[in-house]
Design an enzyme around this catalytic site. Structure first.
Site, PDB file in Angstrom:
ATOM      1  N   ARG A  24     -26.891  -0.130 -20.986  1.00  0.00           N
ATOM      2  CA  ARG A  24     -27.886  -1.179 -21.212  1.00  0.00           C
ATOM      3  C   ARG A  24     -27.568  -2.470 -20.448  1.00  0.00           C
ATOM      4  NH1 ARG A  24     -26.042  -3.954 -26.660  1.00  0.00           N
ATOM      5  NH2 ARG A  24     -23.826  -3.639 -26.489  1.00  0.00           N
ATOM      6  N   THR A 135     -14.607  -8.511 -20.191  1.00  0.00           N
ATOM      7  CA  THR A 135     -15.442  -7.470 -19.585  1.00  0.00           C
ATOM      8  C   THR A 135     -15.955  -7.882 -18.215  1.00  0.00           C
ATOM      9  OG1 THR A 135     -16.147  -6.761 -21.770  1.00  0.00           O
ATOM     10  CG2 THR A 135     -17.541  -6.100 -19.914  1.00  0.00           C
ATOM     11  N   LYS A 160     -11.526  -5.515 -18.426  1.00  0.00           N
ATOM     12  CA  LYS A 160     -12.183  -4.261 -18.843  1.00  0.00           C
ATOM     13  C   LYS A 160     -13.336  -4.034 -17.876  1.00  0.00           C
ATOM     14  CE  LYS A 160     -12.889  -2.413 -22.920  1.00  0.00           C
ATOM     15  NZ  LYS A 160     -13.986  -1.889 -23.728  1.00  0.00           N
ATOM     16  N   LYS A 162     -16.408  -2.199 -16.377  1.00  0.00           N
ATOM     17  CA  LYS A 162     -17.468  -1.275 -16.782  1.00  0.00           C
ATOM     18  C   LYS A 162     -17.926  -0.450 -15.579  1.00  0.00           C
ATOM     19  CE  LYS A 162     -18.203  -2.510 -21.150  1.00  0.00           C
ATOM     20  NZ  LYS A 162     -18.135  -1.564 -22.273  1.00  0.00           N
ATOM     21  N   ASP A 190     -13.964   1.377 -18.413  1.00  0.00           N
ATOM     22  CA  ASP A 190     -14.836   1.911 -19.467  1.00  0.00           C
ATOM     23  C   ASP A 190     -16.081   2.542 -18.841  1.00  0.00           C
ATOM     24  OD1 ASP A 190     -16.273   2.533 -21.718  1.00  0.00           O
ATOM     25  OD2 ASP A 190     -16.292   0.502 -22.558  1.00  0.00           O
ATOM     26  N   GLU A 218     -11.801   4.588 -20.786  1.00  0.00           N
ATOM     27  CA  GLU A 218     -12.483   4.625 -22.074  1.00  0.00           C
ATOM     28  C   GLU A 218     -13.753   5.467 -21.996  1.00  0.00           C
ATOM     29  OE1 GLU A 218     -12.786   0.730 -23.673  1.00  0.00           O
ATOM     30  OE2 GLU A 218     -14.328   1.244 -25.123  1.00  0.00           O
ATOM     31  N   ASP A 243     -14.148   5.862 -27.664  1.00  0.00           N
ATOM     32  CA  ASP A 243     -14.884   4.744 -28.275  1.00  0.00           C
ATOM     33  C   ASP A 243     -16.095   5.302 -29.037  1.00  0.00           C
ATOM     34  OD1 ASP A 243     -16.202   2.436 -28.987  1.00  0.00           O
ATOM     35  OD2 ASP A 243     -16.572   1.719 -26.967  1.00  0.00           O
ATOM     36  N   LYS A 267     -14.213  -0.326 -33.736  1.00  0.00           N
ATOM     37  CA  LYS A 267     -15.131  -1.471 -33.797  1.00  0.00           C
ATOM     38  C   LYS A 267     -15.711  -1.519 -35.200  1.00  0.00           C
ATOM     39  CE  LYS A 267     -16.508  -1.192 -28.953  1.00  0.00           C
ATOM     40  NZ  LYS A 267     -17.459  -0.573 -28.011  1.00  0.00           N
ATOM     41  N   CYS A 295     -15.475  -4.889 -29.791  1.00  0.00           N
ATOM     42  CA  CYS A 295     -16.669  -5.435 -30.427  1.00  0.00           C
ATOM     43  C   CYS A 295     -17.886  -5.032 -29.614  1.00  0.00           C
ATOM     44  CB  CYS A 295     -16.591  -6.952 -30.558  1.00  0.00           C
ATOM     45  SG  CYS A 295     -16.358  -7.854 -29.014  1.00  0.00           S
ATOM     46  N   ASP A 320      -9.936  -6.110 -27.400  1.00  0.00           N
ATOM     47  CA  ASP A 320     -11.135  -6.283 -26.564  1.00  0.00           C
ATOM     48  C   ASP A 320     -12.155  -7.065 -27.394  1.00  0.00           C
ATOM     49  OD1 ASP A 320     -13.235  -5.981 -24.751  1.00  0.00           O
ATOM     50  OD2 ASP A 320     -13.740  -3.973 -25.473  1.00  0.00           O
ATOM     51  N   ASP A 322     -13.987 -10.053 -26.561  1.00  0.00           N
ATOM     52  CA  ASP A 322     -14.447 -11.117 -25.670  1.00  0.00           C
ATOM     53  C   ASP A 322     -15.850 -11.618 -26.007  1.00  0.00           C
ATOM     54  OD1 ASP A 322     -15.773  -8.872 -24.859  1.00  0.00           O
ATOM     55  OD2 ASP A 322     -15.303  -9.055 -22.729  1.00  0.00           O
TER      56      ASP A 322
HETATM   57 MG    MG Z   1     -16.484   1.031 -24.868  1.00  0.00          MG
END
Ligand code: MG
Length: 355
Positions: A24, A135, A160, A162, A190, A218, A243, A267, A295, A320, A322
């Site tokens: 997303r 991130t 992290k 993405k 991730d 991840e 995750d 989370k 989160c 994680d 942030d």
């Molecule tokens: Mg994740």
């Protein structure tokens, strides 16, 4: 201290830059805030992030689950009987984990206020300072390199990264970031379920061959593909972190039994709050599996609850959190301080917000 009422509202925070993952793109946080009022005048605060692509929850479903199911089940109960409150909430409706998380953290806020202690101390008090990663959203290589360098300049030692939106380009992305930031920055990757198991083994293998020294990868494959997770974990040297595949303690046990991951990301929005998260962290600890606390797109309200939980537990070794760093402003004052990569717990009772 008895639960007198639960009110549901909205908390909004614009993001500094759009948040992009394989699942997303988001410009603005619009979450549910909840307030639990007690008969002796205390207020507990919680937050739920409607992350439809991960938990299946929307603002409307969260609000409805709380007001129509959870609230009638627990109003009138004494904050001291926290295990009984959690049992009633769990039985009131299945799933709806973010709705439950918001109520759970507000209850814990009150529970710690009742004992006049900061929440993290009541939960175990293992440490009072956390170092979070930050991130780097998935984008073109040049933009990700620029964002990574900017994060390092701002003092972040752990990124992290993405990926997962464009598997073919992901090897190049990570190699370019490693070359740009040098060897002293920790890189977490991730994929947010974006690769097939075979792609994952190939990509991670290439990153290993290129000496990118990735700390962990991840959720490489789809959340429901536990066999795929096992395949990736057993065919790569890099640690694999689950995750989206793990919400509940039962799923954690299954994943560990199948050796489908090396690490677990907890989370609160997936577990339904701190009460269930404690079970996962202890199951993992007993099996020699370290945990990350993560989160969703959350503001300082719920991320502070997660920080208290993380600070309380020895087996949460990766942070994680942030969320507040991505927001233009905080909806609350007080609580833990988020200063660059360092999160410091405060000494106020409960989660610590000034209300
Ligand atoms: Mg994740």
């Amino acid at each position: 201290m008895k639960i007198a009422d639960i009110q549901v509202g909205v908390v909004e925070a614009p993001l500094i830059t759009p948040f992009k993952t394989a699942l997303r793109t988001v410009d603005n946080i619009r979450n549910i805030a909840i307030y639990i009022y007690t008969d002796d005048g205390h207020i507990g605060v919680g937050e739920a992030a409607p992350t439809a692509v991960i938990t299946g929850e929307t603002s409307a479903s969260i609000s409805h689950a709380i007001t129509e199911f959870i609230k009638p089940a627990i109003v009138g109960m004494d904050i001291e009987e926290i295990a009984a409150i959690m049992e009633r909430m769990e039985k009131s409706i299945v799933k709806n984990t973010s709705a439950k998380a918001a109520v759970d953290m507000a209850i814990y806020d009150l529970y710690a206020k009742h004992y006049k202690t900061p929440l993290y101390k009541l939960l175990g008090g293992y440490r009072k300072e956390l170092i979070t990663d930050i991130t780097i959203s998935v984008n073109d290589v040049d933009e990700m390199v620029k964002d990574s360098l900017s994060a390092v300049e701002r003092g972040f030692n752990i990124l992290k990264v993405k990926v997962g939106k464009d598997p073919i380009g992901d090897i190049e992305r990570v190699i370019a970031i490693r070359e740009a930031v040098g060897p002293n920055t920790t890189l977490r990757v991730d994929a947010n379920q974006g690769w097939t198991p075979k792609q994952a083994v190939r990509i991670i293998g290439a990153l290993e061959d290129a000496n990118t020294n990735i700390e962990l990868v991840e959720q490489p494959v789809h959340s429901s593909d536990i066999e795929g997770m096992r395949y990736v974990t057993s065919n790569t040297l890099t640690n694999i972190l689950a995750d989206e595949s793990v919400f509940s303690p039962k799923e954690a046990i299954m994943l560990i039994e199948k050796r489908a991951a090396d690490l677990i990301n907890i989370k609160l929005m997936k577990t339904g709050g701190i009460y269930q998260a404690q079970k996962i962290v202890h199951i993992a600890e007993a099996n020699g599996i370290e945990c990350m606390i993560g989160c969703m797109l959350e503001t300082k309200i719920s991320v502070s609850a997660a920080a208290h939980f993380a600070a309380s537990q020895k087996n949460i070794t990766m942070i994680d959190l942030d969320g507040p760093l991505l927001c233009m402003n905080d909806p609350v004052i007080g609580g833990p301080t988020f200063n660059g990569q360092i999160i410091t717990m405060s000494s106020e009772p409960g989660i610590g917000f000034s209300l």
